[in-house]
Motif scaffolding. Structure first.
Motif, PDB file in Angstrom:
ATOM      1  N   MET A 193       0.622  -1.262  -0.011  1.00 25.31           N
ATOM      2  CA  MET A 193       0.001  -0.027  -0.027  1.00 25.31           C
ATOM      3  C   MET A 193       0.829   1.171   0.126  1.00 25.31           C
ATOM      4  SD  MET A 193      -3.054   1.070   2.620  1.00 25.31           S
ATOM      5  CE  MET A 193      -3.712  -0.506   2.433  1.00 25.31           C
ATOM      6  N   ARG A 194       0.393   2.226  -0.547  1.00 24.67           N
ATOM      7  CA  ARG A 194       1.087   3.598  -0.512  1.00 24.67           C
ATOM      8  C   ARG A 194       0.753   4.403   0.681  1.00 24.67           C
ATOM      9  NH1 ARG A 194       4.099   4.833  -5.012  1.00 24.67           N
ATOM     10  NH2 ARG A 194       4.207   6.917  -4.536  1.00 24.67           N
ATOM     11  N   ILE A 195       1.821   4.918   1.457  1.00 19.36           N
ATOM     12  CA  ILE A 195       1.410   5.419   2.845  1.00 19.36           C
ATOM     13  C   ILE A 195       2.099   6.658   2.751  1.00 19.36           C
ATOM     14  CG2 ILE A 195       2.052   5.062   5.130  1.00 19.36           C
ATOM     15  CD1 ILE A 195       1.455   2.120   4.898  1.00 19.36           C
ATOM     16  N   ALA A 196       1.455   7.662   3.397  1.00 17.87           N
ATOM     17  CA  ALA A 196       2.284   8.863   4.029  1.00 17.87           C
ATOM     18  C   ALA A 196       2.205   8.852   5.419  1.00 17.87           C
ATOM     19  CB  ALA A 196       1.563  10.054   3.458  1.00 17.87           C
ATOM     20  N   VAL A 197       3.561   9.473   5.937  1.00 20.02           N
ATOM     21  CA  VAL A 197       3.566   9.562   7.367  1.00 20.02           C
ATOM     22  C   VAL A 197       3.845  10.990   7.585  1.00 20.02           C
ATOM     23  CG1 VAL A 197       4.793   9.156   9.531  1.00 20.02           C
ATOM     24  CG2 VAL A 197       4.201   7.178   7.789  1.00 20.02           C
ATOM     25  N   LEU A 230       7.587  -3.634   6.127  1.00 19.98           N
ATOM     26  CA  LEU A 230       6.493  -4.773   5.856  1.00 19.98           C
ATOM     27  C   LEU A 230       6.124  -4.722   4.670  1.00 19.98           C
ATOM     28  CD1 LEU A 230       3.935  -3.735   8.745  1.00 19.98           C
ATOM     29  CD2 LEU A 230       5.600  -5.433   8.843  1.00 19.98           C
ATOM     30  N   GLY A 231       6.811  -3.895   3.722  1.00 24.27           N
ATOM     31  CA  GLY A 231       6.526  -4.033   2.219  1.00 24.27           C
ATOM     32  C   GLY A 231       5.636  -2.969   1.434  1.00 24.27           C
ATOM     33  N   HIS A 232       5.388  -1.907   2.295  1.00 23.93           N
ATOM     34  CA  HIS A 232       4.610  -0.537   1.661  1.00 23.93           C
ATOM     35  C   HIS A 232       5.579   0.377   1.312  1.00 23.93           C
ATOM     36  CE1 HIS A 232       1.172  -2.518   3.681  1.00 23.93           C
ATOM     37  NE2 HIS A 232       1.708  -2.489   4.881  1.00 23.93           N
ATOM     38  N   ASP A 233       4.622   1.038   0.416  1.00 19.51           N
ATOM     39  CA  ASP A 233       5.765   2.214  -0.180  1.00 19.51           C
ATOM     40  C   ASP A 233       5.183   3.315   0.620  1.00 19.51           C
ATOM     41  OD1 ASP A 233       7.075   1.107  -2.323  1.00 19.51           O
ATOM     42  OD2 ASP A 233       5.013   0.968  -3.391  1.00 19.51           O
ATOM     43  N   VAL A 234       6.493   3.832   1.063  1.00 23.63           N
ATOM     44  CA  VAL A 234       6.128   4.864   2.178  1.00 23.63           C
ATOM     45  C   VAL A 234       6.911   6.530   1.959  1.00 23.63           C
ATOM     46  CG1 VAL A 234       6.362   5.559   4.539  1.00 23.63           C
ATOM     47  CG2 VAL A 234       6.186   3.262   4.154  1.00 23.63           C
ATOM     48  N   ILE A 235       6.241   7.509   2.060  1.00 26.19           N
ATOM     49  CA  ILE A 235       6.614   8.811   2.100  1.00 26.19           C
ATOM     50  C   ILE A 235       6.661   9.385   3.291  1.00 26.19           C
ATOM     51  CG2 ILE A 235       6.530  10.898   0.913  1.00 26.19           C
ATOM     52  CD1 ILE A 235       5.016   9.870  -1.514  1.00 26.19           C
ATOM     53  N   ALA A 273      -2.824   6.104   0.128  1.00 34.53           N
ATOM     54  CA  ALA A 273      -4.239   5.531   0.215  1.00 34.53           C
ATOM     55  C   ALA A 273      -4.454   5.988   1.788  1.00 34.53           C
ATOM     56  CB  ALA A 273      -4.243   4.026   0.244  1.00 34.53           C
ATOM     57  N   ALA A 274      -3.344   5.762   2.716  1.00 37.59           N
ATOM     58  CA  ALA A 274      -3.590   6.126   3.915  1.00 37.59           C
ATOM     59  C   ALA A 274      -2.317   7.204   4.511  1.00 37.59           C
ATOM     60  CB  ALA A 274      -3.144   4.808   4.692  1.00 37.59           C
ATOM     61  N   ILE A 275      -2.881   8.147   5.277  1.00 44.16           N
ATOM     62  CA  ILE A 275      -1.958   9.355   5.728  1.00 44.16           C
ATOM     63  C   ILE A 275      -2.071   9.122   7.208  1.00 44.16           C
ATOM     64  CG2 ILE A 275      -1.544  11.622   5.718  1.00 44.16           C
ATOM     65  CD1 ILE A 275      -4.017  10.724   3.175  1.00 44.16           C
ATOM     66  N   ASN A 288      -8.099  13.532  -3.359  1.00 44.83           N
ATOM     67  CA  ASN A 288      -8.355  13.085  -4.893  1.00 44.83           C
ATOM     68  C   ASN A 288      -9.243  11.990  -4.929  1.00 44.83           C
ATOM     69  OD1 ASN A 288      -6.277  11.895  -4.115  1.00 44.83           O
ATOM     70  ND2 ASN A 288      -5.367  12.218  -6.120  1.00 44.83           N
ATOM     71  N   ASP A 289      -8.959  11.023  -4.017  1.00 48.48           N
ATOM     72  CA  ASP A 289      -9.839   9.993  -3.942  1.00 48.48           C
ATOM     73  C   ASP A 289     -10.064   9.326  -2.663  1.00 48.48           C
ATOM     74  OD1 ASP A 289      -7.380   8.875  -3.745  1.00 48.48           O
ATOM     75  OD2 ASP A 289      -7.556   7.645  -5.776  1.00 48.48           O
ATOM     76  N   TYR A 290     -10.615   8.101  -2.179  1.00 44.27           N
ATOM     77  CA  TYR A 290     -10.746   7.836  -1.005  1.00 44.27           C
ATOM     78  C   TYR A 290      -9.584   7.796  -0.116  1.00 44.27           C
ATOM     79  CZ  TYR A 290     -12.129   5.066   3.256  1.00 44.27           C
ATOM     80  OH  TYR A 290     -12.485   4.587   4.373  1.00 44.27           O
ATOM     81  N   LYS A 291      -9.361   8.224   1.073  1.00 51.36           N
ATOM     82  CA  LYS A 291      -8.265   8.266   2.030  1.00 51.36           C
ATOM     83  C   LYS A 291      -8.769   7.903   3.362  1.00 51.36           C
ATOM     84  CE  LYS A 291      -5.992  10.445  -1.477  1.00 51.36           C
ATOM     85  NZ  LYS A 291      -5.081   9.646  -2.360  1.00 51.36           N
TER      86      LYS A 291
END
Ligand code: UGA
Length: 470
Positions: free
Chosen positions: A1-5, A22-27, A77-79, A110-113
């Motif tokens: 999943m793409r995650i922003a922290v 864990l395998g997620h793409d994180v910014i 998708a998750a912030i 811009n879409d579901y978060k």
């Protein structure tokens, strides 16, 4: 999943690195340019076991650093909001950083978060975050606000994150709970623990960890109540230690007897000079303020804080009674960090005690395996620093142990005795057995246990190597 922290402090940086593992793409997003530049250049800003490995492993691949919150939100998708919540002068948590992040997020949806609070926040914060996002014109169906409190301890934060006792997610509907379930699936499903390159498992690991799904308000309360309860446990045992000192009982024996009751448990029952750090003092105060706002007068928490402050004063009295006058005395100090395993000195009882003793006219040489640099930044005084415990002890009238570093519990006692001018050790963390210390020629004071002397003579009358003063 793409995650922003959002926020690259202790929680944000550790969470971001672990999500990448864990395998997620994180910014990880921060507005501190200097901090970002250092992170991008491969520097590790905090002393945290396994964090350098994780940053090395994922930086530039699954872990990016950016100052562009707008872009990070759009592509995630998750912030997770992991910004600071400092204390206001009314003792409440200052949520202005959380609010301004919420405002910025709203303009980027811009879409579901799913917007998730990770910082420790008062109950109702999720409601406010939701209101702020809506107020800025966001479609209510395009986002949810959740709470996912963090229970990591400094020093063992990476291990605590990847091998948690439990994962708490506070969500008010299934759609957002599903997103959080997916994020933590490698832990709750156990696949992370089967990987050859997983961070080594600690001794006490609950594998796979349970996921506790609650309402957002309950999750917010779980975090505050957990920290307040742990602080209460520490203050409770410190109060018991004071009674032990008055009646000549041994607090270690009492802790063993009390802690083996499985309903109580042995952990967080170590007496000492009180709790410190960036969490317990702030969170107990904030929880007290939250309760007040909700109409409940949580006076139990006042007492937790009072006992904690009193614990430092009791230790100062102990130093005075061991050394009589303090002006001109040379003290060796072991430990500046608020606890072992970290370079953090925020609200450190050790720093408080060092400052108080300097004010009373002592000369102090201090050693800490990690916190010297941070102490140098804040202490404009004549505090001297040593490169080892033995150097700090060299020629001192007494040695004070103020932080529970493992290294301090394994000193060569013979060498320590030779280094000190007088073999007096005042231990604020109960790292040694009083009988062992006496057998090694020390006059030894600790917390909640009787002082011990090499041959039973009173404190203050011991010369070097246990020879009695004439
Ligand atoms: C604490 C909690 O333990 C974490 O679960 C929580 O996530 C974190 O706060 C947070 O809210 O972010 P931390 O502040 O890193 O973690 O440190 P602790 O290991 O809890 O120690 C806090 C203080 O209590 C230290 O000064 C330590 O020396 C003292 N302590 C701890 C005692 O005096 N006795 C004990 O038995 C345990």
């Amino acid at each position: 999943m793409r995650i922003a922290v959002v926020g690259s402090g202790h929680v944000g940086l550790v969470a971001g690195s672990c999500f990448a593992d864990l395998g997620h793409d994180v910014i990880v997003v921060d507005n501190d340019e200097q901090k970002l530049a250092a992170l991008k250049a491969g520097q590790v800003p905090i002393h945290e076991k396994f964090l350098p490995e994780l940053l090395n492993r994922h930086r530039g691949h699954r872990l990016q650093f950016s100052d562009n919150l707008h872009e990070a939100v759009r592509s995630s998708a998750a912030i997770f909001i992991a910004v600071g919540t400092p204390t206001t002068n009314r003792g409440e948590a200052d949520l202005s950083f959380v609010e301004s992040v919420a405002r910025e997020i709203s303009g980027a949806i811009n879409d579901y978060k799913v917007v998730i609070e990770k910082s420790t926040v008062p109950v109702y914060t999720s409601d406010w975050v939701r209101k702020i996002i809506l107020r800025n014109g966001t479609d209510p169906d395009s986002f949810d606000v959740a709470s996912n409190p963090e229970f990591l301890r400094e020093g063992t934060a990476v291990t605590d994150f990847l091998f948690p006792d439990r994962i708490v997610i506070g969500c008010d509907n299934d759609r957002c709970a599903e997103v959080l379930r997916e994020i933590y699936a490698p832990l709750t499903g156990g696949s992370y623990y089967e990987r050859g390159d997983a961070i080594p498992r600690p001794d006490r690991a609950n594998i796979p960890p349970p996921m506790i799904v609650t309402s957002t308000k309950s999750a917010e309360l779980i975090k505050h109540a957990s920290n307040a309860f742990l602080a209460l446990k520490i203050s409770f045992i410190n109060a018991v230690a004071s009674i032990c000192e008055s009646v000549g009982a041994n607090v270690n024996q009492v802790c063993h007897g009390v802690g083996t009751d499985s309903r109580i448990g042995p952990r967080f029952l170590n007496p000492g000079i009180g709790y410190g750090g960036s969490c317990f003092p702030k969170d107990v105060l904030a929880f007290r303020a939250v309760a007040r706002e909700c109409g409940y007068d949580f006076r139990l928490l006042d007492e937790v804080m009072r006992i904690n402050e009193d614990q430092r004063q009791r230790f100062l009295r102990k130093v005075r009674s061991a050394l009589w006058t303090l002006r001109g005395k040379r003290l060796g100090v072991l430990g500046l960090a608020f606890k072992g395993g970290t370079d953090d000195i925020r609200e450190s009882p050790a720093i408080f005690l060092v400052q108080a003793l300097l004010q009373e006219g002592c000369t102090i040489t201090a050693y800490d395996p990690a916190a010297v640099e941070r102490t140098r930044e804040v202490m404009i005084s004549n505090l001297k620093f040593a490169n080892s415990a033995y150097e700090a002890a060299s020629g001192a009238d007494a040695l004070l142990i103020l932080t529970e570093w493992e290294e301090f519990a394994n000193l060569d006692l013979d060498r320590l005795n030779r280094e000190l001018k007088y073999p007096i050790v005042i231990d604020g963390r109960n790292l040694y057995d009083p009988e062992v210390m006496a057998a090694n020629g020390f006059t030894y004071y600790s917390v909640g246990r009787a002082a011990s002397h090499p041959d039973g003579v009173p404190a203050g009358s011991i010369l070097k190597n246990g020879v009695k003063k004439a």
